[in-house]
Scaffold this motif. Structure first.
Motif, PDB file in Angstrom:
ATOM      1  N   PHE A 160      -8.991  -6.649  -6.839  1.00 44.73           N
ATOM      2  CA  PHE A 160      -9.485  -5.759  -7.892  1.00 44.73           C
ATOM      3  C   PHE A 160     -10.894  -6.173  -8.329  1.00 44.73           C
ATOM      4  CE2 PHE A 160      -4.895  -5.361  -8.028  1.00 44.73           C
ATOM      5  CZ  PHE A 160      -4.706  -3.996  -8.147  1.00 44.73           C
ATOM      6  N   THR A 175      -8.189  -1.137 -13.036  1.00 50.72           N
ATOM      7  CA  THR A 175      -6.855  -0.544 -13.025  1.00 50.72           C
ATOM      8  C   THR A 175      -5.888  -1.335 -13.890  1.00 50.72           C
ATOM      9  OG1 THR A 175      -7.391  -0.191 -10.701  1.00 50.72           O
ATOM     10  CG2 THR A 175      -5.210   0.509 -11.441  1.00 50.72           C
ATOM     11  N   TYR A 176      -6.006  -2.634 -13.842  1.00 43.36           N
ATOM     12  CA  TYR A 176      -5.101  -3.497 -14.612  1.00 43.36           C
ATOM     13  C   TYR A 176      -5.893  -4.411 -15.523  1.00 43.36           C
ATOM     14  CZ  TYR A 176      -1.510  -2.167 -11.255  1.00 43.36           C
ATOM     15  OH  TYR A 176      -0.636  -1.463 -10.490  1.00 43.36           O
ATOM     16  N   ILE A 183     -11.892   7.718  -6.391  1.00 42.67           N
ATOM     17  CA  ILE A 183     -11.958   6.288  -6.045  1.00 42.67           C
ATOM     18  C   ILE A 183     -13.272   5.654  -6.535  1.00 42.67           C
ATOM     19  CG2 ILE A 183     -12.080   4.653  -4.115  1.00 42.67           C
ATOM     20  CD1 ILE A 183      -9.926   6.336  -2.703  1.00 42.67           C
ATOM     21  N   LYS A 206     -13.186   5.126 -10.209  1.00 43.56           N
ATOM     22  CA  LYS A 206     -12.228   4.105 -10.626  1.00 43.56           C
ATOM     23  C   LYS A 206     -12.713   2.699 -10.298  1.00 43.56           C
ATOM     24  CE  LYS A 206      -7.292   3.486  -9.719  1.00 43.56           C
ATOM     25  NZ  LYS A 206      -6.234   4.030  -8.852  1.00 43.56           N
ATOM     26  N   HIS A 207     -13.432   2.575  -9.185  1.00 43.80           N
ATOM     27  CA  HIS A 207     -13.870   1.261  -8.714  1.00 43.80           C
ATOM     28  C   HIS A 207     -15.390   1.197  -8.800  1.00 43.80           C
ATOM     29  CE1 HIS A 207     -10.051   2.298  -6.719  1.00 43.80           C
ATOM     30  NE2 HIS A 207      -9.739   1.028  -6.914  1.00 43.80           N
ATOM     31  N   PHE A 246       1.757  11.641 -10.381  1.00 41.77           N
ATOM     32  CA  PHE A 246       0.497  11.194  -9.772  1.00 41.77           C
ATOM     33  C   PHE A 246      -0.705  11.828 -10.487  1.00 41.77           C
ATOM     34  CE2 PHE A 246      -2.880  10.560  -6.805  1.00 41.77           C
ATOM     35  CZ  PHE A 246      -2.532   9.459  -6.045  1.00 41.77           C
ATOM     36  N   PHE A 284      -2.855   8.913 -12.294  1.00 42.78           N
ATOM     37  CA  PHE A 284      -4.006   8.427 -11.532  1.00 42.78           C
ATOM     38  C   PHE A 284      -5.216   9.351 -11.547  1.00 42.78           C
ATOM     39  CE2 PHE A 284      -0.207   6.787  -9.082  1.00 42.78           C
ATOM     40  CZ  PHE A 284      -0.192   5.565  -9.744  1.00 42.78           C
ATOM     41  N   TYR A 329       2.721   9.141   2.978  1.00 39.03           N
ATOM     42  CA  TYR A 329       2.538   7.742   2.557  1.00 39.03           C
ATOM     43  C   TYR A 329       3.864   6.983   2.689  1.00 39.03           C
ATOM     44  CZ  TYR A 329       1.306   3.693  -0.286  1.00 39.03           C
ATOM     45  OH  TYR A 329       1.077   2.418  -0.717  1.00 39.03           O
ATOM     46  N   ALA A 343       5.181   4.096   6.396  1.00 40.98           N
ATOM     47  CA  ALA A 343       5.506   2.667   6.388  1.00 40.98           C
ATOM     48  C   ALA A 343       6.540   2.336   7.462  1.00 40.98           C
ATOM     49  CB  ALA A 343       6.034   2.259   5.015  1.00 40.98           C
ATOM     50  N   LEU A 387     -14.525   5.822   6.282  1.00 38.80           N
ATOM     51  CA  LEU A 387     -13.109   5.455   6.182  1.00 38.80           C
ATOM     52  C   LEU A 387     -12.239   6.317   7.091  1.00 38.80           C
ATOM     53  CD1 LEU A 387     -12.110   4.779   2.506  1.00 38.80           C
ATOM     54  CD2 LEU A 387     -11.728   3.343   4.475  1.00 38.80           C
ATOM     55  N   GLN A 433       7.261  -2.118   6.217  1.00 35.97           N
ATOM     56  CA  GLN A 433       5.857  -1.845   6.485  1.00 35.97           C
ATOM     57  C   GLN A 433       5.501  -2.115   7.941  1.00 35.97           C
ATOM     58  OE1 GLN A 433       6.914  -2.584   3.670  1.00 35.97           O
ATOM     59  NE2 GLN A 433       5.753  -1.462   2.154  1.00 35.97           N
ATOM     60  N   TRP A 484       2.927  -1.266  10.161  1.00 35.55           N
ATOM     61  CA  TRP A 484       1.599  -0.655  10.165  1.00 35.55           C
ATOM     62  C   TRP A 484       0.891  -0.902  11.481  1.00 35.55           C
ATOM     63  CZ3 TRP A 484      -0.067  -2.619   4.687  1.00 35.55           C
ATOM     64  CH2 TRP A 484       0.744  -1.985   3.738  1.00 35.55           C
ATOM     65  N   LYS A 493      -2.541   4.964  10.194  1.00 36.10           N
ATOM     66  CA  LYS A 493      -1.652   4.919   9.037  1.00 36.10           C
ATOM     67  C   LYS A 493      -2.200   3.964   7.987  1.00 36.10           C
ATOM     68  CE  LYS A 493       2.845   5.738  11.219  1.00 36.10           C
ATOM     69  NZ  LYS A 493       4.121   5.086  11.535  1.00 36.10           N
ATOM     70  N   PHE A 527      -5.046   5.529   6.053  1.00 34.40           N
ATOM     71  CA  PHE A 527      -4.505   6.536   5.142  1.00 34.40           C
ATOM     72  C   PHE A 527      -3.848   5.874   3.938  1.00 34.40           C
ATOM     73  CE2 PHE A 527      -0.681   8.809   3.783  1.00 34.40           C
ATOM     74  CZ  PHE A 527      -1.258   9.975   3.279  1.00 34.40           C
ATOM     75  N   ARG A 528      -3.016   4.887   4.223  1.00 37.24           N
ATOM     76  CA  ARG A 528      -2.292   4.235   3.125  1.00 37.24           C
ATOM     77  C   ARG A 528      -3.255   3.503   2.183  1.00 37.24           C
ATOM     78  NH1 ARG A 528       3.175   3.710   3.529  1.00 37.24           N
ATOM     79  NH2 ARG A 528       3.115   1.770   2.340  1.00 37.24           N
ATOM     80  N   PHE A 529      -4.302   2.935   2.766  1.00 40.86           N
ATOM     81  CA  PHE A 529      -5.272   2.216   1.939  1.00 40.86           C
ATOM     82  C   PHE A 529      -5.972   3.181   0.982  1.00 40.86           C
ATOM     83  CE2 PHE A 529      -9.439  -0.198   1.634  1.00 40.86           C
ATOM     84  CZ  PHE A 529      -8.936  -1.142   0.750  1.00 40.86           C
ATOM     85  N   ILE A 530      -6.305   4.351   1.491  1.00 39.55           N
ATOM     86  CA  ILE A 530      -6.949   5.355   0.627  1.00 39.55           C
ATOM     87  C   ILE A 530      -6.011   5.731  -0.533  1.00 39.55           C
ATOM     88  CG2 ILE A 530      -7.751   7.757   0.510  1.00 39.55           C
ATOM     89  CD1 ILE A 530      -8.663   7.417   3.446  1.00 39.55           C
ATOM     90  N   ILE A 531      -4.747   5.956  -0.209  1.00 40.90           N
ATOM     91  CA  ILE A 531      -3.813   6.358  -1.269  1.00 40.90           C
ATOM     92  C   ILE A 531      -3.578   5.201  -2.241  1.00 40.90           C
ATOM     93  CG2 ILE A 531      -1.535   7.336  -1.768  1.00 40.90           C
ATOM     94  CD1 ILE A 531      -3.547   9.127  -0.189  1.00 40.90           C
ATOM     95  N   ASP A 532      -3.560   3.984  -1.711  1.00 41.00           N
ATOM     96  CA  ASP A 532      -3.442   2.835  -2.618  1.00 41.00           C
ATOM     97  C   ASP A 532      -4.605   2.802  -3.602  1.00 41.00           C
ATOM     98  OD1 ASP A 532      -1.079   1.845  -1.609  1.00 41.00           O
ATOM     99  OD2 ASP A 532      -2.035   0.504  -0.181  1.00 41.00           O
ATOM    100  N   LEU A 533      -5.798   3.016  -3.067  1.00 43.11           N
ATOM    101  CA  LEU A 533      -6.983   2.996  -3.935  1.00 43.11           C
ATOM    102  C   LEU A 533      -6.939   4.136  -4.953  1.00 43.11           C
ATOM    103  CD1 LEU A 533      -9.847   2.244  -1.380  1.00 43.11           C
ATOM    104  CD2 LEU A 533      -8.941   0.700  -3.100  1.00 43.11           C
ATOM    105  N   ALA A 534      -6.434   5.278  -4.495  1.00 38.89           N
ATOM    106  CA  ALA A 534      -6.359   6.431  -5.401  1.00 38.89           C
ATOM    107  C   ALA A 534      -5.210   6.289  -6.397  1.00 38.89           C
ATOM    108  CB  ALA A 534      -6.180   7.717  -4.591  1.00 38.89           C
ATOM    109  N   GLY A 535      -4.244   5.430  -6.071  1.00 39.34           N
ATOM    110  CA  GLY A 535      -3.070   5.273  -6.925  1.00 39.34           C
ATOM    111  C   GLY A 535      -3.109   3.987  -7.733  1.00 39.34           C
ATOM    112  N   TYR A 536      -2.151   3.115  -7.487  1.00 33.56           N
ATOM    113  CA  TYR A 536      -2.015   1.926  -8.331  1.00 33.56           C
ATOM    114  C   TYR A 536      -3.149   0.921  -8.192  1.00 33.56           C
ATOM    115  CZ  TYR A 536       2.575   3.092 -10.112  1.00 33.56           C
ATOM    116  OH  TYR A 536       3.597   3.693 -10.781  1.00 33.56           O
ATOM    117  N   TYR A 537      -3.927   1.007  -7.089  1.00 28.06           N
ATOM    118  CA  TYR A 537      -5.058   0.075  -6.941  1.00 28.06           C
ATOM    119  C   TYR A 537      -6.320   0.655  -7.548  1.00 28.06           C
ATOM    120  CZ  TYR A 537      -2.165  -2.638  -3.726  1.00 28.06           C
ATOM    121  OH  TYR A 537      -1.186  -3.404  -3.166  1.00 28.06           O
TER     122      TYR A 537
END
Lengths: 394, 56
Positions: free
Chosen positions: A88, A95-96, A139, A142-143, A198, A202, A234, A238, B5, B36, B38, B43, B46-56
């Motif tokens: 972060f 964010t936190y 993004i 936020k960053h 969401f 966010f 998403y 995984a 990206l 996971q 990966w 993938k 994609f997941r990194f982008i959503i992480d950044l847009a979400g909880y990160y």
């Protein structure tokens, strides 16, 4: 101390029990898991909370201590209070609020929900291409280190390397713990949250979202619809192929702030689309329904079989009778863990097993993660875990 | 802004630690232990982008 015999066998038994529970059958034993966040760190008690955000490997001792003393049938579904603060920092993300950086070293990290990353007039742009909107707008907003500057790519790479390092350490620790104690990581995969959640969490903040629902309702609905395929992708990405176990954890909390009429119109359609897609694609979503879901039992009964629900609150007897399409847990009262004694805790939990396990599709869990050591007396949790372990495996 | 990206190759160009990077994610790809998987960089991006847009 939990006597762990043949962890491979335990592992297989536990996976089978979760699979049966998910399939609404009565497993050989009722699966038991208590999500622990900072509680696990305080239970270990060797370092302040801040240390774990910068020294990731410390968490191994916390988890080893946790599962050695509290045998569970699934690894705790949430990170035990440790977040990669250097990641972060590299991105300039606010964010936190972190202990040791923004808060006292022993105050749990906080997720302040007061930043707007999408303006009210930007809904059409988001709906048209959410990923592009993330990359171009939300993004960088936020960053701070990812805004226009010659170093933004380098900052992103620095962050990517750090999150890779964190995950590599964290997952290798989980593997060790899983193998040592025979505990499968049933809930380790996740989707950030539900579709409308969401938008609130966010992009707009909850306060703004509720205003948007009144002022621009069609755009809110379209935005929630637009994020559904992204959240599904998403969660599913995984996995190499569809798998019912491990399950995909999805925390939900916005719906409960809405009137039932608004829930039906704004929350349920996009949420149901996401849930049904995940189930039909062969995955198992675990929805953590925060707050009271009793008013929405009729909606929940519309879902196809295949989801697991961790309810913070619901009329359990109604859920037992009316929600024959889903598995649920969350019945272990936090007040009892906090103020009761081992005998009362064990007695209550055994009565819940007697009452709800015959339905199939029941697991033992607290209604929410243990955040602080004040949430539950360690002796109560240890006694309960020991009782269940001996009853199920000895 | 972050057009690069969308090109997954950037994630293996930015470092001379490609093998280590792949190995790290490979390590968490244990069968039926951790979800996971990966192995596809697409993938991951994609997941990194959503992480950044979400909880990160």
């Amino acid at each position: 101390m939990a006597k762990v015999v043949n962890p491979n066998k335990l592992f297989r038994q536990r996976v089978r029990a979760f699979g049966a529970m998910r399939d609404l059958k009565q497993p050989k034993f009722t699966p038991f898991v208590i999500p622990t966040k900072e509680w696990a760190i305080e239970f270990y008690g060797k370092h302040d909370l801040a240390a774990y955000n910068y020294n990731y490997s410390l968490i191994e001792k916390v988890l080893d201590h946790l599962y050695d003393n509290i045998p569970m049938d699934g690894l705790t579904p949430s990170y035990p209070g440790a977040k990669p603060a250097p990641f972060f920092d590299a991105l300039g993300a606010k964010t936190y609020k972190f202990p040791g950086r923004d808060l006292d070293v022993n105050t749990a990290s906080q997720f302040p929900q007061n930043n707007i990353y999408m303006e009210a007039n930007e809904y059409p742009e988001f709906i048209d291409d959410p990923i592009k909107f993330f990359l171009d707008k939300s993004i960088p907003r936020k960053h701070s280190n990812l805004r226009e500057s010659p170093r933004k790519e380098l900052n992103l790479i620095k962050g990517a390397m750090e999150i890779t390092r964190y995950r590599s350490i964290y997952y290798s620790i989980l593997l060790k713990i899983a193998q040592k104690y025979g505990i499968p990581p049933i809930f380790q995969s996740s989707i950030p949250t539900g579709p409308l959640d969401f938008i609130g969490d966010f992009l707009r903040t909850l306060t703004q979202l509720f205003i948007d629902i009144k002022r621009q309702p069609e755009e809110v609905k379209a935005a929630a619809d637009a994020i559904v395929p992204i959240l599904v992708k998403y969660g599913e990405s995984a996995f190499a192929k569809p798998a019912t176990v491990p399950a995909i954890m999805v925390p939900l909390h916005v719906g409960m702030f809405l009137r039932p009429k608004d829930f039906e119109e704004f929350y349920w359609p996009s949420f149901k689309k996401m849930a049904v897609t995940l189930i039909n694609d062969g995955f198992t979503p675990v929805f953590h329904g925060e707050s009271d879901w009793t008013p929405y039992i009729e909606f929940l009964s519309e879902l196809p079989k295949g989801s697991i629900w961790l309810f913070e609150k619901i009329d359990w007897d109604r859920a037992d009778e009316e929600l024959t399409n889903l598995a649920f847990g969350g019945t272990i009262p936090l007040d009892l863990l906090r103020f009761g004694n081992p005998e009362k805790v064990i007695s209550e939990v055994q009565s819940q097993i007697d009452k709800y396990s015959p339905r199939g599709g029941f697991f033992l869990c607290t209604p929410m993660p243990l955040m602080s050591i004040a949430d539950a007396k360690p002796e109560n949790v240890m006694a309960l875990a020991k009782y269940l372990f001996e009853k199920n495996f000895m | 802004m972050f057009e690069f990206l969308k090109d997954k190759s950037v994630f293996i160009q930015w470092s001379d630690k490609k093998e280590e990077f792949i190995k790290q994610y490979g390590e968490i790809k244990e069968e039926d232990l951790v979800a996971q998987n990966w192995d596809r960089l697409e993938k991951m991006v994609f997941r990194f982008i959503i992480d950044l847009a979400g909880y990160y």
